[in-house]
Design a protein around this motif. Sequence first.
Motif, PDB file in Angstrom:
ATOM      1  N   ILE A  41      27.609 106.264  11.605  1.00  0.00           N
ATOM      2  CA  ILE A  41      26.241 105.745  11.746  1.00  0.00           C
ATOM      3  C   ILE A  41      26.252 104.319  12.263  1.00  0.00           C
ATOM      4  O   ILE A  41      25.489 103.953  13.167  1.00  0.00           O
ATOM      5  N   VAL A  42      27.132 103.497  11.709  1.00  0.00           N
ATOM      6  CA  VAL A  42      27.173 102.089  12.106  1.00  0.00           C
ATOM      7  C   VAL A  42      27.569 101.961  13.575  1.00  0.00           C
ATOM      8  O   VAL A  42      27.083 101.085  14.292  1.00  0.00           O
ATOM      9  N   ASN A  43      28.440 102.844  14.047  1.00  0.00           N
ATOM     10  CA  ASN A  43      28.956 102.756  15.415  1.00  0.00           C
ATOM     11  C   ASN A  43      27.856 102.817  16.469  1.00  0.00           C
ATOM     12  O   ASN A  43      27.986 102.223  17.540  1.00  0.00           O
ATOM     13  N   GLN A  44      26.755 103.520  16.161  1.00  0.00           N
ATOM     14  CA  GLN A  44      25.710 103.678  17.170  1.00  0.00           C
ATOM     15  C   GLN A  44      24.512 102.759  16.955  1.00  0.00           C
ATOM     16  O   GLN A  44      23.528 102.855  17.682  1.00  0.00           O
ATOM     17  N   LEU A  45      24.581 101.862  15.971  1.00  0.00           N
ATOM     18  CA  LEU A  45      23.466 100.944  15.740  1.00  0.00           C
ATOM     19  C   LEU A  45      23.331  99.966  16.911  1.00  0.00           C
ATOM     20  O   LEU A  45      24.327  99.562  17.518  1.00  0.00           O
ATOM     21  N   PRO A  46      22.104  99.553  17.241  1.00  0.00           N
ATOM     22  CA  PRO A  46      21.893  98.761  18.467  1.00  0.00           C
ATOM     23  C   PRO A  46      22.484  97.366  18.439  1.00  0.00           C
ATOM     24  O   PRO A  46      22.835  96.827  19.480  1.00  0.00           O
ATOM     25  N   VAL A  47      22.618  96.736  17.268  1.00  0.00           N
ATOM     26  CA  VAL A  47      23.070  95.347  17.225  1.00  0.00           C
ATOM     27  C   VAL A  47      24.525  95.244  16.783  1.00  0.00           C
ATOM     28  O   VAL A  47      25.357  94.615  17.447  1.00  0.00           O
ATOM     29  N   VAL A  48      24.873  95.888  15.685  1.00  0.00           N
ATOM     30  CA  VAL A  48      26.211  95.740  15.113  1.00  0.00           C
ATOM     31  C   VAL A  48      27.142  96.873  15.521  1.00  0.00           C
ATOM     32  O   VAL A  48      28.336  96.820  15.224  1.00  0.00           O
ATOM     33  N   GLY A  49      26.632  97.884  16.195  1.00  0.00           N
ATOM     34  CA  GLY A  49      27.466  99.023  16.546  1.00  0.00           C
ATOM     35  C   GLY A  49      28.404  98.732  17.697  1.00  0.00           C
ATOM     36  O   GLY A  49      28.044  98.046  18.665  1.00  0.00           O
ATOM     37  N   ALA A  50      29.630  99.266  17.600  1.00  0.00           N
ATOM     38  CA  ALA A  50      30.606  99.096  18.673  1.00  0.00           C
ATOM     39  C   ALA A  50      30.429 100.132  19.769  1.00  0.00           C
ATOM     40  O   ALA A  50      30.971  99.962  20.862  1.00  0.00           O
ATOM     41  N   HIS A  51      29.710 101.229  19.498  1.00  0.00           N
ATOM     42  CA  HIS A  51      29.445 102.303  20.463  1.00  0.00           C
ATOM     43  C   HIS A  51      30.750 102.912  20.990  1.00  0.00           C
ATOM     44  O   HIS A  51      30.837 103.320  22.145  1.00  0.00           O
ATOM     45  N   ARG A  52      31.764 102.983  20.136  1.00  0.00           N
ATOM     46  CA  ARG A  52      33.053 103.568  20.516  1.00  0.00           C
ATOM     47  C   ARG A  52      32.919 105.077  20.658  1.00  0.00           C
ATOM     48  O   ARG A  52      32.547 105.779  19.728  1.00  0.00           O
ATOM     49  N   GLY A  53      33.215 105.584  21.846  1.00  0.00           N
ATOM     50  CA  GLY A  53      33.158 107.021  22.087  1.00  0.00           C
ATOM     51  C   GLY A  53      31.768 107.611  22.000  1.00  0.00           C
ATOM     52  O   GLY A  53      31.621 108.830  21.910  1.00  0.00           O
ATOM     53  N   GLU A  54      30.749 106.791  22.049  1.00  0.00           N
ATOM     54  CA  GLU A  54      29.383 107.299  21.907  1.00  0.00           C
ATOM     55  C   GLU A  54      28.908 107.910  23.229  1.00  0.00           C
ATOM     56  O   GLU A  54      29.119 107.339  24.307  1.00  0.00           O
ATOM     57  N   VAL A  55      28.291 109.058  23.134  1.00  0.00           N
ATOM     58  CA  VAL A  55      27.759 109.745  24.307  1.00  0.00           C
ATOM     59  C   VAL A  55      26.283 110.052  24.072  1.00  0.00           C
ATOM     60  O   VAL A  55      25.808 110.052  22.935  1.00  0.00           O
ATOM     61  N   GLU A  56      25.582 110.312  25.158  1.00  0.00           N
ATOM     62  CA  GLU A  56      24.183 110.676  25.087  1.00  0.00           C
ATOM     63  C   GLU A  56      23.874 111.648  26.222  1.00  0.00           C
ATOM     64  O   GLU A  56      24.654 111.785  27.171  1.00  0.00           O
ATOM     65  N   LEU A  57      22.754 112.330  26.112  1.00  0.00           N
ATOM     66  CA  LEU A  57      22.380 113.298  27.132  1.00  0.00           C
ATOM     67  C   LEU A  57      22.233 112.616  28.482  1.00  0.00           C
ATOM     68  O   LEU A  57      21.631 111.548  28.590  1.00  0.00           O
ATOM     69  N   ALA A  58      22.787 113.233  29.517  1.00  0.00           N
ATOM     70  CA  ALA A  58      22.691 112.670  30.865  1.00  0.00           C
ATOM     71  C   ALA A  58      21.232 112.625  31.305  1.00  0.00           C
ATOM     72  O   ALA A  58      20.453 113.535  31.035  1.00  0.00           O
ATOM     73  N   THR A  59      20.881 111.567  31.989  1.00  0.00           N
ATOM     74  CA  THR A  59      19.509 111.358  32.429  1.00  0.00           C
ATOM     75  C   THR A  59      19.179 112.266  33.614  1.00  0.00           C
ATOM     76  O   THR A  59      19.962 112.383  34.555  1.00  0.00           O
ATOM     77  N   LEU A  60      18.030 112.898  33.542  1.00  0.00           N
ATOM     78  CA  LEU A  60      17.524 113.685  34.665  1.00  0.00           C
ATOM     79  C   LEU A  60      16.398 112.905  35.325  1.00  0.00           C
ATOM     80  O   LEU A  60      15.452 112.472  34.650  1.00  0.00           O
ATOM     81  N   PRO A  61      16.450 112.700  36.620  1.00  0.00           N
ATOM     82  CA  PRO A  61      15.429 111.891  37.297  1.00  0.00           C
ATOM     83  C   PRO A  61      14.114 112.644  37.430  1.00  0.00           C
ATOM     84  O   PRO A  61      14.042 113.857  37.225  1.00  0.00           O
ATOM     85  N   ASP A  62      13.080 111.915  37.786  1.00  0.00           N
ATOM     86  CA  ASP A  62      11.792 112.534  38.085  1.00  0.00           C
ATOM     87  C   ASP A  62      11.960 113.505  39.254  1.00  0.00           C
ATOM     88  O   ASP A  62      12.613 113.193  40.243  1.00  0.00           O
ATOM     89  N   GLY A  63      11.350 114.659  39.114  1.00  0.00           N
ATOM     90  CA  GLY A  63      11.459 115.666  40.155  1.00  0.00           C
ATOM     91  C   GLY A  63      12.542 116.687  39.882  1.00  0.00           C
ATOM     92  O   GLY A  63      12.679 117.653  40.640  1.00  0.00           O
ATOM     93  N   ALA A  64      13.322 116.483  38.804  1.00  0.00           N
ATOM     94  CA  ALA A  64      14.362 117.464  38.488  1.00  0.00           C
ATOM     95  C   ALA A  64      13.750 118.787  38.056  1.00  0.00           C
ATOM     96  O   ALA A  64      14.326 119.855  38.280  1.00  0.00           O
ATOM     97  N   ASP A  65      12.604 118.735  37.400  1.00  0.00           N
ATOM     98  CA  ASP A  65      11.876 119.946  37.006  1.00  0.00           C
ATOM     99  C   ASP A  65      12.695 120.868  36.108  1.00  0.00           C
ATOM    100  O   ASP A  65      12.500 122.082  36.125  1.00  0.00           O
TER     101      ASP A  65
END
Length: 600
Positions: free
Chosen positions: A365-389
Amino acid sequence: MGTQSPPDDGPEQVPPTDTPGPDRDTLVFVGVRTLVLVAVVAVGYLTRPIWHGLVYSAIYSPTGLLVVGGGSLAAVALLYLPPDRLRSGGPGSGGSGGLGVTSDGPDPIGELTQASDGTAAAKVRLLAVVVGLLIAVSFLIGGISGTLEQRTLAQETMADATEVEEFPEANPENPRVVPRRVSEVTTRGEVSYRQHRLGASDIARREDGSLAWSYPIEPDGFRNTLLENQRGVLLSDMTRIDDRRTETYDDTDFTHGEGMFLHRSADWQLKKTDYLARYNDDAVEFTHDGTPYMYYPKTGHEWRLAPFPHTVPVWDGGALVTPDGEIRHLTPEEAQANDILDGQRLYPVSLTRVEMGSLGYRNGIVNQLPVVGAHRGEVELATLPDGADNRQPFIIDLAGERLSYVTAMEPYGIDSRGLDEVWFADAETGEYTFFGTDRETLTGPERAMGIARSEDSQTNWGRNFVVTEPVPTIVDENLWWHIKVSPVDFTDVTRNVFVNADSGSAVAVQTDDETRAFIRGDINESKTGGGQADENASDDRTDSDVIYSIVITNESGDVVERIPVRSGQDTSIVPPDDDRVTVVNGTANATAANETTATA
């Protein structure tokens, strides 16, 4: 005279005391409120599908349990609270029962109830105060339980997943050629119903094994939702744009179906017959032996008490709806063994989306926090642009006619758009496999759509044509983004563009057979003019009069020349001895000597 003592009457008689009991007014008060409560519960039970979301949240959500459950208990308590107990601490001037407030001291509750509209209004206001306090506390509880839900879900998803070193093989016979919007425009233009319309589309497997956009033929208009029934299903081929096949099964009425009012609808009957499940996914409409069916994936929840009470979603099987009104609630194992459902999507797409969204918490939980998190190995859903439908997970068909939900994950960060991992969920079992890039970032869907546009810089993008609906596909164990080019009115698919997620090269093909051949690996980049296109390639892609092109390649496969052939132009092909000639985007199939081919 002596005084006489009063006669001794024996021990002093103490008058018996009567044990106080409920008086008639109290009994009437309790009886009337019990009747009201029973009536409310009876009406609620008869209309229980309407309250399904509230009741389900009260059972399987810490915040729902607090707000809905606690609020309901407070409402029942206030219903049975006598008016005199609400106005003071109890009967009389000195009582301290009930709410424990005397009439001589401060009485805040009494002040709250001093209103001209009577005790009932005071109880409503008091209930509002209680519910408001519960909602305030629920924000704290919800933050803790929600975070733990994401962490637990990520841990369990990772524990059940298998990492693979190679991408699974795609099914070249079932490419996603027709985007959803193109299907809706063209399919709705092909049907004519006065009392019915096509409902929301979904992806299903046809009886011949191909994939189709499936639609319920549901009543249209208020009167028809009350009296008419769903009129079967419609399946529109999504694997080809040329000679696209549409199958209509509109001669079978569903007793309970889509677009039907209240108790006549499938949704009402699903919740009535299995109340402790969620139906977050749209129905999968399909046919088996010529009979239309609908399948609804079901999601349940399980409690986890440590380290703080929270729940996690789980697959709870599915419900198979038949035209005669029968609803078969199936466990996951029963759904997988059902012959009618063979080859169809069984696992909830919505559950896959939630599980993939939780992976940011897999390293804590701490790893993904916005201020204190190191974001080690953190992934998120790939962004789909407008028009991807479209949205993730993508639904594609793998070899062996195994449907899969594919999710592209990118590294955490606002500027990260390359792929870090690609996840595959078996649509029949829910089993996960994933491919890690090992620090070699792959091109994501947003960048791939940009490459597809830049592959033809002379097209008037946005005004006449758009690139739309990127979906992943596998060619020779490599990940490609399959993107479609459509006119802005979505009446056709003019060509398919494949963008290599590793190299970023682009390949454009224009016919269904070419698309299948490319996914099979029978066409490489040089044969199609993709990637490093020759200088004459733009003529083929921008002139609307061009009906096909003659691509001349040498023995090594390099493009020697590309000759556009326009509508009405006669063509005679006499290939040199050392060269091969391939006609692409033609309208006929033919094979001549010296490896001269005309490919549709």
